[in-house]
Design a protein around this motif. Structure first.
Motif, PDB file in Angstrom:
ATOM      1  N   MET A 152      32.303  33.515 -10.292  1.00  0.00           N
ATOM      2  CA  MET A 152      30.878  33.242 -10.396  1.00  0.00           C
ATOM      3  C   MET A 152      31.238  33.689 -11.665  1.00  0.00           C
ATOM      4  N   LEU A 153      31.411  33.688 -12.755  1.00  0.00           N
ATOM      5  CA  LEU A 153      30.777  33.292 -14.166  1.00  0.00           C
ATOM      6  C   LEU A 153      31.118  31.521 -14.056  1.00  0.00           C
ATOM      7  N   PHE A 154      31.212  30.333 -13.241  1.00  0.00           N
ATOM      8  CA  PHE A 154      31.367  29.226 -13.601  1.00  0.00           C
ATOM      9  C   PHE A 154      30.038  28.922 -12.909  1.00  0.00           C
ATOM     10  N   ALA A 155      29.617  28.853 -11.735  1.00  0.00           N
ATOM     11  CA  ALA A 155      29.136  29.332 -10.612  1.00  0.00           C
ATOM     12  C   ALA A 155      27.465  29.632 -11.448  1.00  0.00           C
ATOM     13  N   ALA A 156      27.415  30.540 -12.591  1.00  0.00           N
ATOM     14  CA  ALA A 156      26.453  31.149 -13.191  1.00  0.00           C
ATOM     15  C   ALA A 156      26.169  30.132 -14.450  1.00  0.00           C
ATOM     16  N   VAL A 157      27.266  29.876 -14.449  1.00  0.00           N
ATOM     17  CA  VAL A 157      27.216  29.254 -16.058  1.00  0.00           C
ATOM     18  C   VAL A 157      26.252  27.975 -15.967  1.00  0.00           C
ATOM     19  N   GLY A 158      26.934  27.320 -13.946  1.00  0.00           N
ATOM     20  CA  GLY A 158      26.093  26.176 -13.615  1.00  0.00           C
ATOM     21  C   GLY A 158      25.242  26.076 -13.436  1.00  0.00           C
ATOM     22  N   CYS A 159      24.358  26.909 -12.682  1.00  0.00           N
ATOM     23  CA  CYS A 159      23.094  27.023 -12.141  1.00  0.00           C
ATOM     24  C   CYS A 159      22.283  26.562 -13.359  1.00  0.00           C
ATOM     25  N   LEU A 160      22.490  27.912 -14.173  1.00  0.00           N
ATOM     26  CA  LEU A 160      21.755  27.872 -15.106  1.00  0.00           C
ATOM     27  C   LEU A 160      21.106  26.703 -16.001  1.00  0.00           C
ATOM     28  N   CYS A 161      22.665  25.887 -16.104  1.00  0.00           N
ATOM     29  CA  CYS A 161      22.844  24.931 -17.166  1.00  0.00           C
ATOM     30  C   CYS A 161      21.721  23.728 -15.955  1.00  0.00           C
ATOM     31  N   ALA A 162      21.525  23.398 -14.763  1.00  0.00           N
ATOM     32  CA  ALA A 162      21.067  23.303 -13.646  1.00  0.00           C
ATOM     33  C   ALA A 162      19.497  23.313 -14.094  1.00  0.00           C
ATOM     34  N   ALA A 163      19.551  25.045 -14.120  1.00  0.00           N
ATOM     35  CA  ALA A 163      17.827  25.318 -14.394  1.00  0.00           C
ATOM     36  C   ALA A 163      17.195  24.654 -15.168  1.00  0.00           C
ATOM     37  N   ALA A 164      18.029  24.439 -16.897  1.00  0.00           N
ATOM     38  CA  ALA A 164      17.478  24.088 -17.978  1.00  0.00           C
ATOM     39  C   ALA A 164      17.200  23.148 -18.135  1.00  0.00           C
ATOM     40  N   ALA A 165      17.871  21.878 -17.351  1.00  0.00           N
ATOM     41  CA  ALA A 165      17.443  20.515 -17.393  1.00  0.00           C
ATOM     42  C   ALA A 165      16.758  20.650 -16.086  1.00  0.00           C
ATOM     43  N   THR A 166      16.489  20.843 -15.479  1.00  0.00           N
ATOM     44  CA  THR A 166      15.741  20.788 -14.372  1.00  0.00           C
ATOM     45  C   THR A 166      14.448  21.008 -14.931  1.00  0.00           C
ATOM     46  N   ALA A 167      14.493  22.507 -15.565  1.00  0.00           N
ATOM     47  CA  ALA A 167      13.223  22.892 -15.727  1.00  0.00           C
ATOM     48  C   ALA A 167      12.400  22.303 -16.976  1.00  0.00           C
ATOM     49  N   ALA A 168      12.949  21.807 -17.500  1.00  0.00           N
ATOM     50  CA  ALA A 168      13.119  20.433 -18.966  1.00  0.00           C
ATOM     51  C   ALA A 168      12.628  19.123 -18.828  1.00  0.00           C
ATOM     52  N   LEU A 169      13.608  19.154 -17.877  1.00  0.00           N
ATOM     53  CA  LEU A 169      12.417  17.748 -17.282  1.00  0.00           C
ATOM     54  C   LEU A 169      11.440  17.723 -16.480  1.00  0.00           C
ATOM     55  N   GLY A 170      11.205  18.636 -15.487  1.00  0.00           N
ATOM     56  CA  GLY A 170       9.784  18.754 -15.285  1.00  0.00           C
ATOM     57  C   GLY A 170       8.511  18.951 -16.396  1.00  0.00           C
ATOM     58  N   GLY A 171       8.925  20.255 -17.229  1.00  0.00           N
ATOM     59  CA  GLY A 171       7.992  20.176 -17.999  1.00  0.00           C
ATOM     60  C   GLY A 171       8.349  19.264 -18.445  1.00  0.00           C
ATOM     61  N   TRP A 172       8.716  17.987 -19.512  1.00  0.00           N
ATOM     62  CA  TRP A 172       8.559  16.210 -20.129  1.00  0.00           C
ATOM     63  C   TRP A 172       7.591  16.227 -19.272  1.00  0.00           C
ATOM     64  N   THR A 173       7.708  16.191 -17.927  1.00  0.00           N
ATOM     65  CA  THR A 173       7.147  15.050 -17.232  1.00  0.00           C
ATOM     66  C   THR A 173       5.724  15.765 -17.222  1.00  0.00           C
ATOM     67  N   LEU A 174       5.062  16.643 -17.004  1.00  0.00           N
ATOM     68  CA  LEU A 174       4.113  17.542 -16.862  1.00  0.00           C
ATOM     69  C   LEU A 174       3.397  17.347 -18.130  1.00  0.00           C
ATOM     70  N   SER A 175       4.540  17.273 -19.484  1.00  0.00           N
ATOM     71  CA  SER A 175       3.520  16.901 -20.893  1.00  0.00           C
ATOM     72  C   SER A 175       3.267  15.306 -21.317  1.00  0.00           C
TER      73      SER A 175
END
Length: 120
Positions: A1-24
């Motif tokens: 589950m460690l790989f799934a957790a790290v993958g989800c957290l990395c995908a969350a960071a990338a998605t949030a960064a892209l969405g935040g950048w677009t809104l800014s």
């Protein structure tokens, strides 16, 4: 589950960064930028779901974490897909909008077939 957790957290960071950048970015008259800006809130929602999946994968029993990760990742994908679908519908509707009736430049001063048929 460690790989799934790290993958989800990395995908969350990338998605949030892209969405935040677009809104800014400042608002634009360009249709593509408007569509990207319209999808940004769904990207932030997907980032929240992926963050929950990553945290649960790190802190819960493997059987529980697996179910939560599958539900959260599926929900995140479906959320972004629904946002893209709605944006695509908006673009299609605005691109296929009929010209304003009654304008002399559109109908040549008289009622054309487009204007006549769109009133019914």
């Amino acid at each position: 589950m460690l790989f799934a957790a790290v993958g989800c957290l990395c995908a969350a960071a990338a998605t949030a960064a892209l969405g935040g950048w677009t809104l800014s970015r400042p608002r634009s008259a360009d249709m593509v930028r408007q569509v990207l800006r319209a999808v940004a809130p769904t990207q932030l929602a997907a980032a929240a779901m992926l963050t929950v999946a990553g945290v649960v994968a790190l802190s819960s029993r493997p059987q529980t974490a697996l179910v939560v990760v599958i539900v959260c990742v599926g929900g995140a994908i479906a959320t972004v897909a629904a946002g893209c679908w709605q944006s695509a519908k908006f673009v299609a509707a605005s691109a296929g909008a009929a010209p304003a009736c009654g304008a002399a430049s559109v109908c040549g001063g008289s009622a054309c077939a487009t204007c006549t048929l769109s009133r019914s």
